[in-house]
Design a protein around this motif. Sequence first.
Motif: not given
Length: 311
Positions: A78, A80, A124, A263, A266, A270
Amino acid sequence: MSRLPSPAARPVLVAGATGFIGRRLVPALIDAGHDVQAMTRRPDRYDGPGTAVGADIDDPDALFAALDGCAAAYYLVHSLDRGDFVARDAAAAEAFGLAAASAGVQRIVYLGGLGDEQDDLSPHLRSRQEVEGLLATGGVPVTTLRAGIVIGHGGASWEMIRSVVERIPALAVPRWALTRTQPIALADVVRYLVGVLDLDDQQSHTFDIGGAEVLRYVDVLSRVSALEGRPSIVVPVPVPSTRLAALLAGQALPLITGVDGRTIRSLIASMKNEVVVRDDSIRRVVPFEPMGYDEAVLAALGERARARRAS
């Protein structure tokens, strides 16, 4: 669900072999009897177990070459830390799925993210679930394990939690501090990832995985404080989570945690979403008792201490 009687003779590829999960998964697969190809952009620098194979997720020809001859492939990639991570992860997943199909791979195993699909998921979490479908673009069956916070030394979510607890004795957090989550120990994630590899029914599966306890984020923080014997106050306040995410991801928290600011934003965004196991069918496919939260935290702290002594 049928299972292969023994490890397949063809090798298994791990994309993301040098990452947080991958560097624990590769030796576990080898211990289980599998021949492992560790995919990395810099194979000449790879010093871990298995056989290093050079490939970049953005290079279809290199991807095909790395996947060719493999029975299965793990996708642990990923981006991120990039501002355009949604588009980049979508393109990478589709390319990987197509390359895997062309190379004759029989199964892709993907570690995604928990979250109710009917919920207003963060970018995310929505992206993690989008990747599931895109990996199946070429028609290769995909086994997805959806996890929340993974508790283990070096993981972005865990390092953010640990560093905040250790360096900020009083923390005001938004109402998401009361949101429920189900953290899981790194060792248990690896155990599930290895355990689902021998499913042999030629179908795609999605499994929720989590630890033994469902906690609120305020408890996730305060219990680390208690285990470390640190005085810590975590107070939920009516501050918009997006505003707090921007503040925390400024210069201070990346320096404190070592986690990239994008990061951090994100991950914090979440935290408005409840991430708990809603279907525990994985417990019948890979039967074992997952760790409790305190045990997982102590294991992560112990690994950090050993790594610091060795450095």
